[in-house]
Design a protein around this motif. Sequence first.
Motif, PDB file in Angstrom:
ATOM      1  N   ILE A 218       0.838  -1.205   0.000  1.00 28.02           N
ATOM      2  CA  ILE A 218       0.000   0.000   0.000  1.00 28.02           C
ATOM      3  C   ILE A 218       0.869   1.249   0.000  1.00 28.02           C
ATOM      4  CG2 ILE A 218      -1.822   1.259   1.190  1.00 28.02           C
ATOM      5  CD1 ILE A 218      -2.713  -1.365   2.451  1.00 28.02           C
ATOM      6  N   ASP A 219       0.650   2.092  -0.996  1.00 24.25           N
ATOM      7  CA  ASP A 219       1.314   3.396  -1.071  1.00 24.25           C
ATOM      8  C   ASP A 219       0.416   4.408  -0.354  1.00 24.25           C
ATOM      9  OD1 ASP A 219       2.562   5.753  -1.675  1.00 24.25           O
ATOM     10  OD2 ASP A 219       2.259   5.626  -3.851  1.00 24.25           O
ATOM     11  N   LEU A 220       0.833   4.781   0.865  1.00 24.86           N
ATOM     12  CA  LEU A 220       0.056   5.749   1.645  1.00 24.86           C
ATOM     13  C   LEU A 220       0.437   7.182   1.341  1.00 24.86           C
ATOM     14  CD1 LEU A 220      -0.122   4.083   5.182  1.00 24.86           C
ATOM     15  CD2 LEU A 220      -2.024   4.515   3.638  1.00 24.86           C
ATOM     16  N   GLY A 221       1.549   7.385   0.653  1.00 25.86           N
ATOM     17  CA  GLY A 221       2.010   8.751   0.443  1.00 25.86           C
ATOM     18  C   GLY A 221       2.220   9.442   1.779  1.00 25.86           C
ATOM     19  N   GLN A 222       1.686  10.646   1.909  1.00 25.67           N
ATOM     20  CA  GLN A 222       1.776  11.378   3.168  1.00 25.67           C
ATOM     21  C   GLN A 222       0.456  11.364   3.932  1.00 25.67           C
ATOM     22  OE1 GLN A 222       3.772  14.965   1.121  1.00 25.67           O
ATOM     23  NE2 GLN A 222       4.620  15.015   3.191  1.00 25.67           N
ATOM     24  N   SER A 223      -0.445  10.466   3.554  1.00 29.77           N
ATOM     25  CA  SER A 223      -1.771  10.430   4.177  1.00 29.77           C
ATOM     26  C   SER A 223      -1.674  10.083   5.657  1.00 29.77           C
ATOM     27  CB  SER A 223      -2.651   9.396   3.478  1.00 29.77           C
ATOM     28  OG  SER A 223      -2.790   9.698   2.110  1.00 29.77           O
ATOM     29  N   MET A 224      -2.367  10.855   6.470  1.00 25.69           N
ATOM     30  CA  MET A 224      -2.453  10.569   7.896  1.00 25.69           C
ATOM     31  C   MET A 224      -3.890  10.781   8.380  1.00 25.69           C
ATOM     32  SD  MET A 224       0.203   9.443   9.478  1.00 25.69           S
ATOM     33  CE  MET A 224       1.841   9.019   8.908  1.00 25.69           C
ATOM     34  N   ASN A 225      -4.858  10.543   7.473  1.00 25.39           N
ATOM     35  CA  ASN A 225      -6.256  10.659   7.871  1.00 25.39           C
ATOM     36  C   ASN A 225      -6.694   9.377   8.574  1.00 25.39           C
ATOM     37  OD1 ASN A 225      -6.655   8.793   5.764  1.00 25.39           O
ATOM     38  ND2 ASN A 225      -7.021  10.428   4.279  1.00 25.39           N
ATOM     39  N   ASP A 226      -7.958   9.313   8.948  1.00 28.22           N
ATOM     40  CA  ASP A 226      -8.438   8.165   9.725  1.00 28.22           C
ATOM     41  C   ASP A 226      -8.289   6.843   8.970  1.00 28.22           C
ATOM     42  OD1 ASP A 226      -9.078   9.802  11.819  1.00 28.22           O
ATOM     43  OD2 ASP A 226     -11.219   9.931  11.353  1.00 28.22           O
ATOM     44  N   SER A 227      -8.550   6.874   7.661  1.00 20.56           N
ATOM     45  CA  SER A 227      -8.435   5.631   6.889  1.00 20.56           C
ATOM     46  C   SER A 227      -6.983   5.188   6.790  1.00 20.56           C
ATOM     47  CB  SER A 227      -9.042   5.806   5.491  1.00 20.56           C
ATOM     48  OG  SER A 227      -8.413   6.856   4.791  1.00 20.56           O
ATOM     49  N   ALA A 228      -6.066   6.130   6.614  1.00 19.74           N
ATOM     50  CA  ALA A 228      -4.641   5.784   6.552  1.00 19.74           C
ATOM     51  C   ALA A 228      -4.158   5.219   7.878  1.00 19.74           C
ATOM     52  CB  ALA A 228      -3.822   7.019   6.168  1.00 19.74           C
ATOM     53  N   LEU A 229      -4.602   5.812   8.966  1.00 21.05           N
ATOM     54  CA  LEU A 229      -4.199   5.325  10.283  1.00 21.05           C
ATOM     55  C   LEU A 229      -4.744   3.924  10.548  1.00 21.05           C
ATOM     56  CD1 LEU A 229      -4.601   8.606  12.355  1.00 21.05           C
ATOM     57  CD2 LEU A 229      -2.459   7.505  11.671  1.00 21.05           C
ATOM     58  N   GLN A 230      -5.939   3.636  10.027  1.00 20.25           N
ATOM     59  CA  GLN A 230      -6.487   2.281  10.174  1.00 20.25           C
ATOM     60  C   GLN A 230      -5.654   1.278   9.382  1.00 20.25           C
ATOM     61  OE1 GLN A 230      -9.116   1.151  12.172  1.00 20.25           O
ATOM     62  NE2 GLN A 230      -8.137  -0.763  11.566  1.00 20.25           N
ATOM     63  N   ILE A 231      -5.201   1.678   8.192  1.00 23.31           N
ATOM     64  CA  ILE A 231      -4.333   0.811   7.396  1.00 23.31           C
ATOM     65  C   ILE A 231      -3.044   0.524   8.151  1.00 23.31           C
ATOM     66  CG2 ILE A 231      -2.883   0.740   5.325  1.00 23.31           C
ATOM     67  CD1 ILE A 231      -5.135   2.259   3.880  1.00 23.31           C
ATOM     68  N   ILE A 232      -2.478   1.555   8.761  1.00 27.43           N
ATOM     69  CA  ILE A 232      -1.237   1.382   9.521  1.00 27.43           C
ATOM     70  C   ILE A 232      -1.453   0.405  10.672  1.00 27.43           C
ATOM     71  CG2 ILE A 232       0.407   2.577  11.031  1.00 27.43           C
ATOM     72  CD1 ILE A 232      -0.024   5.053   9.191  1.00 27.43           C
ATOM     73  N   LYS A 233      -2.580   0.529  11.354  1.00 28.72           N
ATOM     74  CA  LYS A 233      -2.890  -0.386  12.465  1.00 28.72           C
ATOM     75  C   LYS A 233      -2.922  -1.840  11.998  1.00 28.72           C
ATOM     76  CE  LYS A 233      -5.819   2.687  15.281  1.00 28.72           C
ATOM     77  NZ  LYS A 233      -7.199   2.883  15.783  1.00 28.72           N
ATOM     78  N   MET A 234      -3.401  -2.068  10.782  1.00 27.41           N
ATOM     79  CA  MET A 234      -3.571  -3.422  10.269  1.00 27.41           C
ATOM     80  C   MET A 234      -2.325  -3.952   9.555  1.00 27.41           C
ATOM     81  SD  MET A 234      -7.487  -3.165   8.792  1.00 27.41           S
ATOM     82  CE  MET A 234      -7.598  -4.937   8.465  1.00 27.41           C
ATOM     83  N   SER A 235      -1.307  -3.111   9.412  1.00 24.82           N
ATOM     84  CA  SER A 235      -0.136  -3.482   8.620  1.00 24.82           C
ATOM     85  C   SER A 235       0.829  -4.359   9.405  1.00 24.82           C
ATOM     86  CB  SER A 235       0.596  -2.228   8.137  1.00 24.82           C
ATOM     87  OG  SER A 235      -0.219  -1.470   7.266  1.00 24.82           O
ATOM     88  N   ASN A 236       1.397  -5.327   8.705  1.00 23.78           N
ATOM     89  CA  ASN A 236       2.445  -6.162   9.286  1.00 23.78           C
ATOM     90  C   ASN A 236       3.801  -5.464   9.244  1.00 23.78           C
ATOM     91  OD1 ASN A 236       0.429  -8.106   7.639  1.00 23.78           O
ATOM     92  ND2 ASN A 236       1.016  -9.043   9.571  1.00 23.78           N
ATOM     93  N   GLY A 263       0.296   4.502  19.442  1.00 25.97           N
ATOM     94  CA  GLY A 263      -0.074   3.096  19.371  1.00 25.97           C
ATOM     95  C   GLY A 263      -0.602   2.624  18.037  1.00 25.97           C
ATOM     96  N   TYR A 264      -0.310   3.348  16.944  1.00 26.21           N
ATOM     97  CA  TYR A 264      -0.786   2.910  15.632  1.00 26.21           C
ATOM     98  C   TYR A 264       0.025   1.726  15.103  1.00 26.21           C
ATOM     99  CZ  TYR A 264      -3.533   7.179  15.639  1.00 26.21           C
ATOM    100  OH  TYR A 264      -4.420   8.160  15.983  1.00 26.21           O
ATOM    101  N   THR A 265       1.242   1.603  15.554  1.00 31.01           N
ATOM    102  CA  THR A 265       2.075   0.436  15.254  1.00 31.01           C
ATOM    103  C   THR A 265       3.057   0.296  16.402  1.00 31.01           C
ATOM    104  OG1 THR A 265       3.428  -0.651  13.558  1.00 31.01           O
ATOM    105  CG2 THR A 265       3.862   1.687  13.955  1.00 31.01           C
ATOM    106  N   ASP A 266       3.886  -0.729  16.343  1.00 34.33           N
ATOM    107  CA  ASP A 266       4.900  -0.878  17.386  1.00 34.33           C
ATOM    108  C   ASP A 266       6.277  -0.991  16.743  1.00 34.33           C
ATOM    109  OD1 ASP A 266       5.224  -3.603  16.559  1.00 34.33           O
ATOM    110  OD2 ASP A 266       3.565  -4.168  17.874  1.00 34.33           O
ATOM    111  N   GLN A 267       7.288  -0.945  17.564  1.00 36.08           N
ATOM    112  CA  GLN A 267       8.652  -0.899  17.058  1.00 36.08           C
ATOM    113  C   GLN A 267       8.995  -2.109  16.204  1.00 36.08           C
ATOM    114  OE1 GLN A 267      10.957   1.829  17.711  1.00 36.08           O
ATOM    115  NE2 GLN A 267      11.759   0.761  15.921  1.00 36.08           N
TER     116      GLN A 267
END
Length: 352
Positions: A218-236, A263-267
């Motif tokens: 997924i190419d998120l670009g510089q997106s940091m809206n709610d949908s982008a943050l949800q994608i980040i949460k679900m990303s491996n 808490g959108y992702t971890d280290q």
Amino acid sequence: MESGQNSSEPDLLIHELTENWEKDLEQIQAYIETFDHTEVFIVSENSDPQVLIHALRVDGVKEFLPAPLDEAAINQALDRFLERQGKKQQKTTGHLGQIISLISSKGGVGTTTIAVNLADSLKRKPNGFTVALMDMNMVFGDIPMFLNISPKHHWGDITRNIDRLDEFYLSNVLTRTAGGLDVLASPGYLEKQANLPTPQVIITLLELMKKKYDYIVIDLGQSMNDSALQIIKMSNRVEIVTIQTLPCLSNASRVIKSLLENGYTDQANLYLILNRYIKKGIVNLQTVEQGLNQKISLLIPNDYSTTMSAINSGQTLQESAPKSSIARCYNDYADSLLPEGTEKRKKKGWFF
């Protein structure tokens, strides 16, 4: 179906015990010895503990359901069965349903180039992995140009028709390249009614895509809206892309801090890509890692002319310059993401 499994072998066998339950269990044991990938659910009106003990001693018996059957108990047993099947499939295909998100530290750092060439390199592996490439840049979605395709649909169609979303509808919205890469394009322009995907739409979409694809880039670009943050949460894997300039490194630091502290992702899932790497650049690697408090996971060499030639021709680097050092870098990058036991290139390349 698991690798090595006979095409006639079922994933699940549900057997109701008769009064001669011992004979039934012997037959089930003999069946399992032939079809050892099949799971067995036992249904029995006999609630004697001895029946339960003997049934669960049979290899392959995973559930014992007393009759008459309870709907809630059946659903729970099936949920556990599906979870086990998912884990088996993951072991077979490796990283089934792996979501890899790439985030720009600043516009123009090459995030789309990386996303396109990573997805293409993964798809070219001889293991037959299924790969999807998703563009979340609302207005500046350039993936179709990079791949010389003209999508008829984009994720806005899914947002407007989320109630219709199933595997068949998703297949119609995606655009397949000549190389077999499935692309979910962005609208590419600002619609009057943008229909931006909500977090719930993202969850529904990605859960379906995880079942269909081994890798979703997924190419998120510089997106940091709610949908982008949800994608980040679900990303491996969450890959922060930067270059050797102080503004980009400063932005990368803020992105990393924001994602970790909220808490959108971890280290463990966060990675740093240094694009257009120049060995004698003004900012050296040690300074980058110390400033960001983050190890560099990938260096992509600075080969502007080769990269721009590929972009301008609508080709990936593997197509336009397969013997170039930068194409080999992406090949090695893809190798690093493959499951253990998969044949890979021996050269380590630009990885740290």
